[in-house]
Design an enzyme around this catalytic site. Structure first.
Site, PDB file in Angstrom:
ATOM      1  CE1 TYR A 270      50.295  67.428  15.261  1.00 47.28           C
ATOM      2  CE2 TYR A 270      51.131  69.395  14.187  1.00 47.28           C
ATOM      3  CZ  TYR A 270      50.125  68.731  14.869  1.00 47.28           C
ATOM      4  OH  TYR A 270      48.939  69.388  15.144  1.00 47.28           O
ATOM      5  CE1 TYR A 362      47.250  66.316  21.001  1.00 50.42           C
ATOM      6  CE2 TYR A 362      45.322  67.713  21.252  1.00 50.42           C
ATOM      7  CZ  TYR A 362      45.947  66.627  20.669  1.00 50.42           C
ATOM      8  OH  TYR A 362      45.270  65.863  19.752  1.00 50.42           O
TER       9      TYR A 362
END
Length: 401
Positions: A270, A362
């Site tokens: 990420y 998330y």
């Protein structure tokens, strides 16, 4: 002298040259091909006196140069197939998904049908160019594909592909490490993880063997070991071919794997802009109104920095949330041992089949602790406005935050 990048595509520049009868070798317009014609896509259809005609958009020529051509003059079977497929798709959608018997004696297409076909053709070209751009910019061997069979959405206009963190001014994501392990065959007693006080993260099959919450210390650029070292996994980039695709349930873009992924395998990193938590707070106020969830807190040791993947990122930018994810977050340290600035790696939590969508939670912390208080600074998103979750999992919490 200074320069700015041209925002026009190569085809647009070629169209301008041909329209003005200009030659330009740098963009491929020469005396030899100034008057060349190649079908770019088909725009319309009609039948006159028993002969089928297609309206042709010529590659490198402006739309004002479009011409009607009899089918017998066209040697573009794939474009003809796309044209018929797009026409039938539009007509089927008009009939609300019901089975449609396509008539072969249509004399001309309705303007709405032709307009849809042109939009699909332009979208197909735009997505192909985007795919080519992504594959030029990536630094790993695996391919990136792009697919949209759902709507007319094209590539995101304000997204820039990067392979590693893009630090904001004043933030140093490389702390000038000057030493590495002396191992001839990692792992040894003095290998990087043990020097940091932790165990090697990978087993002999290069699969993750540590529990969530523990950090990963990989060998760095100063280590004596070579590129085949079993402690160099994340730094090599994703080994799997992935597809950015348009979801059919209102979740925008998503990512699916084109290859089978085994349990505890590294999938992707990420990345995005590294900004201060204060700047993240300011941006978070703006993102709340847009429904964006791209802020990922780097809170392994402290809460000073955040990764913002809204404008700059890699494939992970498009990975959707799930309350029952198949990816897990781990903190990684390679050429930067600053505990405030770990790299974020996503590993598979189970076997993932080819064609399956990739997701992560998330709200997922490195220790798998979840928080239900929006004021706690959710990771990766600092959302304040509650967003309805559309993951469809049996254990869905109902909201992304």
């Amino acid at each position: 002298a200074w320069y700015v990048p041209c925002l026009a595509s190569l085809e647009t520049l070629q169209e301008l040259c041909r329209k003005e009868n200009l030659r330009c070798k740098s963009i491929g317009i020469t005396n030899g091909n100034l008057k060349s014609y190649e079908v770019e896509y088909l725009c319309d259809y009609k039948v006159e006196e028993g002969t089928e005609y297609y309206l042709v958009k010529w590659k490198g020529w402006p739309e004002s140069s479009n011409t009607w051509e009899p089918q017998k003059n066209l040697n573009c079977p794939l474009l003809l197939q796309n044209f018929l497929s797009d026409k039938n798709e539009y007509l089927s959608r008009v009939r609300e998904g019901k089975a449609l018997k396509v008539r072969n004696h249509v004399k001309a297409l309705k303007p709405a049908v032709a307009d849809y076909i042109v939009k699909k053709a332009k979208q197909r070209i735009a997505l192909r160019r985007w795919k080519e751009e992504l594959n030029r910019k990536k630094n790993h061997k695996a391919m990136i594909l792009v697919e949209n069979t759902v709507d007319l959405e094209g590539p995101p206009l304000d997204f820039y592909y990067i392979n590693e963190y893009k630090p904001a001014p004043g933030i140093n994501v490389l702390n000038g490490i000057t030493t590495g392990c002396e191992c001839a065959d990692c792992p040894a007693e003095k290998c990087c993880p043990k020097e940091a006080g932790f165990i090697l993260a990978y087993n002999k099959r290069k699969k993750l063997k540590i529990q969530p919450g523990l950090p990963i210390y990989e060998c760095n650029s100063f280590c004596r070991c070579g590129p085949d070292c079993p402690n160099r996994i994340v730094q090599k980039g994703t080994p799997y071919s992935l597809c950015i695709f348009r979801t059919n349930n209102g979740r925008g873009w998503g990512v699916k794997t084109l290859q089978k992924i085994k349990t505890n395998s590294f999938v992707m990193e990420y990345v995005g802009e590294v900004i201060t938590s204060e700047e993240a707070e300011r941006r978070g106020q703006l993102y709340d109104n847009q429904g964006n969830t791209y802020l990922f807190d780097l809170d392994y040791d402290s809460d000073e920095f955040t990764v913002d993947a809204a404008r700059y990122g890699n494939v992970s930018h498009f990975v959707n949330h799930s309350c029952d994810p198949n990816l897990q977050v781990f903190n990684v340290f390679i050429d930067n041992l600053d505990l405030r600035l770990p790299r974020i790696a996503l590993f598979s939590t189970r076997t993932i089949k080819a064609g399956e969508e990739l997701t992560f939670d998330y709200q997922m912390k490195g220790s798998l602790d979840l928080t239900s208080d929006p004021a706690d600074g959710l990771s990766p998103s600092r959302k304040r406005i509650r967003t309805v979750c559309k993951c469809g999992a049996v254990c869905c919490r109902g909201y992304l935050n």
